[in-house]
Motif scaffolding. Sequence first.
Motif, PDB file in Angstrom:
ATOM      1  N   LYS A  58       0.824  -1.209   0.000  1.00  0.00           N
ATOM      2  CA  LYS A  58       0.000   0.000   0.000  1.00  0.00           C
ATOM      3  C   LYS A  58       0.859   1.261   0.000  1.00  0.00           C
ATOM      4  O   LYS A  58       1.959   1.301   0.550  1.00  0.00           O
ATOM      5  N   ILE A  59       0.315   2.295  -0.626  1.00  0.00           N
ATOM      6  CA  ILE A  59       0.932   3.623  -0.629  1.00  0.00           C
ATOM      7  C   ILE A  59      -0.121   4.599  -0.120  1.00  0.00           C
ATOM      8  O   ILE A  59      -1.165   4.772  -0.750  1.00  0.00           O
ATOM      9  N   ALA A  60       0.145   5.195   1.021  1.00  0.00           N
ATOM     10  CA  ALA A  60      -0.829   6.090   1.656  1.00  0.00           C
ATOM     11  C   ALA A  60      -0.201   7.444   1.925  1.00  0.00           C
ATOM     12  O   ALA A  60       0.994   7.538   2.213  1.00  0.00           O
ATOM     13  N   ASP A  61      -1.002   8.491   1.824  1.00  0.00           N
ATOM     14  CA  ASP A  61      -0.549   9.801   2.284  1.00  0.00           C
ATOM     15  C   ASP A  61      -1.279  10.129   3.581  1.00  0.00           C
ATOM     16  O   ASP A  61      -2.476   9.846   3.716  1.00  0.00           O
ATOM     17  N   VAL A  62      -0.551  10.701   4.536  1.00  0.00           N
ATOM     18  CA  VAL A  62      -1.099  10.916   5.867  1.00  0.00           C
ATOM     19  C   VAL A  62      -0.812  12.333   6.368  1.00  0.00           C
ATOM     20  O   VAL A  62       0.112  12.993   5.917  1.00  0.00           O
ATOM     21  N   SER A  63      -1.631  12.743   7.308  1.00  0.00           N
ATOM     22  CA  SER A  63      -1.482  14.050   7.937  1.00  0.00           C
ATOM     23  C   SER A  63      -2.014  13.965   9.359  1.00  0.00           C
ATOM     24  O   SER A  63      -2.324  12.875   9.856  1.00  0.00           O
ATOM     25  N   GLN A  64      -2.175  15.117   9.993  1.00  0.00           N
ATOM     26  CA  GLN A  64      -2.694  15.137  11.364  1.00  0.00           C
ATOM     27  C   GLN A  64      -4.116  14.583  11.427  1.00  0.00           C
ATOM     28  O   GLN A  64      -4.567  14.156  12.485  1.00  0.00           O
ATOM     29  N   TYR A  65      -4.817  14.568  10.298  1.00  0.00           N
ATOM     30  CA  TYR A  65      -6.202  14.098  10.298  1.00  0.00           C
ATOM     31  C   TYR A  65      -6.320  12.589  10.503  1.00  0.00           C
ATOM     32  O   TYR A  65      -7.406  12.094  10.793  1.00  0.00           O
ATOM     33  N   GLN A  66      -5.210  11.880  10.378  1.00  0.00           N
ATOM     34  CA  GLN A  66      -5.235  10.444  10.678  1.00  0.00           C
ATOM     35  C   GLN A  66      -5.002  10.172  12.164  1.00  0.00           C
ATOM     36  O   GLN A  66      -4.985   9.019  12.594  1.00  0.00           O
TER      37      GLN A  66
END
Length: 302
Positions: free
Chosen positions: A33-41
């Motif tokens: 998997k390739i995921a983009d993440v931020s503080q919202y996760q």
Amino acid sequence: MKTNQLMKRIFAGSLALVSALTVGTTAFAAKTKIADVSQYQGNINWSKASKDLRMTIIRVKHGNPGDSDYRIDSKRNVNANGAYKHGTPFGQYDFAEFNSSADAVNDARQFYALSNKHARFYVLDNEKRGAGAKGHEQTYVNAWYKTMRTLTNKPLVYYSYESYVHVHKMNYSKFNGSWIADYGAKPDVSTDLWQYTSSGSLSGISGRVDLSRTVDNSTVTKWYTNTPKATYFTSVSNGQQLRATRNINRYKTANLTGKVGSLKYNSNLTAKAIARSSHGTYRVQLSDGSYITANKGYIQAR
């Protein structure tokens, strides 16, 4: 009897080998998997997430100081450190809202200064037009790219939505690759990485997450595997003007011991000479006699 025991041992050994290979193959296959993440996760369990991730892309900031919705991502360091600790290669992205060429330059400088030193590549997230951007979208993207290229030799990637690329006729051919979002079908514009959903799932994250899949696997792989080696200033002239591109420290010795102060990114520096540490690493001696790194990832000539 001996033959039977030998056969049993061979059989048992074969089962153990098959089991080990199966576990290894499963573990390898899981890292897709390739995921983009931020503080919202929220709080990501990177021990679990790393078992699913081939790589991840981590947000650093949203907009520039002065924008009504400007914010530095509160989880940027936690996520970068977590990914690095658990062996997940990562890039970092800059959600931009350009209003002028000067804004794009400042945006790039701040983004780079706030990024993590272990980031393998950098992404311009160009999906929201600033108030003064009408008709100048390409000019501002070019200014961001040009500035970032003076700061780093790591890959630079362009991100946007398919519709944004079409409407504003964006040209991102100078970048080292592209990452395009379309949640309905594979983008019909040039793309190496396709963000295909905003409602994916990932171990270690309780809510939904953006997921992407490769279109040009070779190009995407190079983003995080072909990381350029650090380069250093090997000579400076007495009085030469430099600029800090990240927050750095000043030290009493060329071995960078005895901290005497710190410098914020964009600080102007006056060089005196090049020095070497006891291990031969290049340092810059400043006009006040203190020493800083000579790594071009942290300082540049003005």
